[in-house]
Design a protein around this motif. Structure first.
Motif, PDB file in Angstrom:
ATOM      1  N   ARG A 157       0.822  -1.204   0.000  1.00 18.21           N
ATOM      2  CA  ARG A 157       0.000   0.000   0.000  1.00 18.21           C
ATOM      3  C   ARG A 157       0.860   1.260   0.000  1.00 18.21           C
ATOM      4  O   ARG A 157       0.652   2.175  -0.796  1.00 18.21           O
ATOM      5  CB  ARG A 157      -0.920   0.019   1.221  1.00 18.21           C
ATOM      6  CG  ARG A 157      -1.897   1.195   1.225  1.00 18.21           C
ATOM      7  CD  ARG A 157      -2.642   1.305   2.535  1.00 18.21           C
ATOM      8  NE  ARG A 157      -1.745   1.683   3.618  1.00 18.21           N
ATOM      9  CZ  ARG A 157      -2.136   1.897   4.859  1.00 18.21           C
ATOM     10  NH1 ARG A 157      -3.404   1.721   5.181  1.00 18.21           N
ATOM     11  NH2 ARG A 157      -1.276   2.250   5.791  1.00 18.21           N
ATOM     12  N   THR A 158       1.861   1.295   0.896  1.00 16.90           N
ATOM     13  CA  THR A 158       2.708   2.474   0.971  1.00 16.90           C
ATOM     14  C   THR A 158       3.520   2.654  -0.301  1.00 16.90           C
ATOM     15  O   THR A 158       3.741   3.779  -0.759  1.00 16.90           O
ATOM     16  CB  THR A 158       3.649   2.377   2.187  1.00 16.90           C
ATOM     17  OG1 THR A 158       2.863   2.149   3.362  1.00 16.90           O
ATOM     18  CG2 THR A 158       4.438   3.656   2.361  1.00 16.90           C
ATOM     19  N   ALA A 159       3.965   1.551  -0.894  1.00 17.03           N
ATOM     20  CA  ALA A 159       4.703   1.640  -2.159  1.00 17.03           C
ATOM     21  C   ALA A 159       3.836   2.271  -3.246  1.00 17.03           C
ATOM     22  O   ALA A 159       4.305   3.110  -4.024  1.00 17.03           O
ATOM     23  CB  ALA A 159       5.162   0.249  -2.593  1.00 17.03           C
ATOM     24  N   LEU A 160       2.559   1.882  -3.309  1.00 14.65           N
ATOM     25  CA  LEU A 160       1.651   2.457  -4.300  1.00 14.65           C
ATOM     26  C   LEU A 160       1.400   3.929  -4.001  1.00 14.65           C
ATOM     27  O   LEU A 160       1.376   4.764  -4.906  1.00 14.65           O
ATOM     28  CB  LEU A 160       0.337   1.678  -4.310  1.00 14.65           C
ATOM     29  CG  LEU A 160      -0.735   2.163  -5.292  1.00 14.65           C
ATOM     30  CD1 LEU A 160      -0.211   2.156  -6.713  1.00 14.65           C
ATOM     31  CD2 LEU A 160      -1.983   1.288  -5.173  1.00 14.65           C
ATOM     32  N   GLU A 161       1.225   4.265  -2.733  1.00 17.20           N
ATOM     33  CA  GLU A 161       1.026   5.665  -2.348  1.00 17.20           C
ATOM     34  C   GLU A 161       2.209   6.517  -2.798  1.00 17.20           C
ATOM     35  O   GLU A 161       2.045   7.584  -3.397  1.00 17.20           O
ATOM     36  CB  GLU A 161       0.872   5.776  -0.828  1.00 17.20           C
ATOM     37  CG  GLU A 161      -0.434   5.217  -0.290  1.00 17.20           C
ATOM     38  CD  GLU A 161      -0.436   5.151   1.228  1.00 17.20           C
ATOM     39  OE1 GLU A 161       0.660   5.292   1.825  1.00 17.20           O
ATOM     40  OE2 GLU A 161      -1.508   4.964   1.820  1.00 17.20           O
ATOM     41  N   LEU A 162       3.402   6.048  -2.501  1.00 16.35           N
ATOM     42  CA  LEU A 162       4.606   6.794  -2.860  1.00 16.35           C
ATOM     43  C   LEU A 162       4.719   6.983  -4.366  1.00 16.35           C
ATOM     44  O   LEU A 162       5.089   8.052  -4.848  1.00 16.35           O
ATOM     45  CB  LEU A 162       5.845   6.074  -2.326  1.00 16.35           C
ATOM     46  CG  LEU A 162       6.082   6.159  -0.821  1.00 16.35           C
ATOM     47  CD1 LEU A 162       7.214   5.225  -0.415  1.00 16.35           C
ATOM     48  CD2 LEU A 162       6.394   7.576  -0.402  1.00 16.35           C
TER      49      LEU A 162
END
Length: 294
Positions: free
Chosen positions: A116-121
């Motif tokens: 999730r955080t990778a996609l957000e970034l």
């Protein structure tokens, strides 16, 4: 990292988040991420969930020439994967250009983050750099909403955009495939697409916009005219017989209002028009008195 903390950090942008992640954390003050590093380029792979799907070939060639002369100025942000490999979080364009330039090693920032955080970034980095075309941007939003439970307000906070921007961007995914392709290539802008999204023939209008080189304002006017053109006229009512006309007059005189009767073999309806609330009150009193016991 809690959800609220993550969203606040992402809301301040990718650079701020990277800076915070380099700071010592936890009771033992051990950093969660490594410092700048250099890894074999063959060990780095693209993220299949990266919202950015299209890369301009001319821009890649230009960046490749720059990298050949000056190297990669800004490291590629990656996360660790099994078997000693790394997956790109942000910087796929630099990685592709570095491959064209023949680099063997590339500088990276290694981050320990979940899907999730990778996609957000990835979304934050691309949106802030204006590197995403509108369809790729919309697909990234859709992934965060459908797979990670984000609301449109959440996304607006993360990327620094209004909720209406997020909603209008997501609407683009409802356009026909051919129109989405035109958006992805840059033949249409997001403003053009929004202007024709609610029309009955967005594909035809999109082709006209491109062929005529219309501005967004001109596209909006064309879409409005198209909407007016497709409004179907009301079907003509068959002429009323003398008995129906007489009944309308009798009821109208009794009520003091205009009365219209539409009768068919299977039934019909009676319409009474009033202009003021006083006329409506009078009509209600007439109807109530008709059913009052004598």
């Amino acid at each position: 990292m809690t959800d609220d903390t993550s969203k606040r950090r992402l809301g301040r942008g990718l650079a701020a988040l990277i800076g915070e992640m380099d700071q010592p954390t936890g009771s033992d003050q051990t950093p969660k991420t490594s410092a700048d590093d250099s890894v074999p380029i063959e060990f780095v792979q693209r993220n299949p969930r990266n919202p950015r799907r299209t890369f301009d070939e001319a821009e890649l060639d230009e960046l490749s020439r720059s990298i050949s002369q000056h190297g990669i100025v800004q490291p590629v942000v990656v996360r660790t994967m099994p078997e000693g490999r790394y997956e790109i979080i942000a910087g796929e364009r630099r990685w592709r250009a570095a491959q064209r330039a023949g680099l063997v090693q590339i500088p990276v920032l290694i981050r320990d983050v979940d899907d999730r955080t990778a996609l957000e970034l990835a979304i934050v980095e691309n949106v802030q750099r204006s590197d995403l075309n509108p369809i790729d941007e919309a697909e990234g939003y859709r992934q965060l909403i459908s797979e990670h439970g984000y609301t449109q307000n959440d996304l607006g906070d993360i990327i620094g955009k209004s909720r209406s921007h997020v909603a209008n961007t997501l609407r683009l995914l409802k356009l026909p495939h051919k129109v989405r392709e035109m958006l992805g290539r840059g033949d249409l802008s997001a403003g053009h697409a929004r202007a024709i999204a609610s029309t009955s023939s967005p594909e035809r209008l999109a082709e006209q916009i491109v062929r005529k080189g219309l501005s967004v304002r001109e596209a909006e006017r064309m879409a409005q005219r198209d909407g007016e053109a497709v409004v179907e006229p009301r079907p003509k009512q068959p002429p009323k017989d003398a008995d129906t006309i007489a009944l309308e007059k009798m009821l109208g005189d009794h009520l003091g209002l205009n009365v219209s009767i539409s009768h068919k073999e299977s039934g019909g309806f009676l319409r009474v028009d009033y202009k003021t609330l006083d006329q409506l009150d009078d009509l209600c009193r007439v109807l109530q008195s008709a059913h009052r016991p004598q």
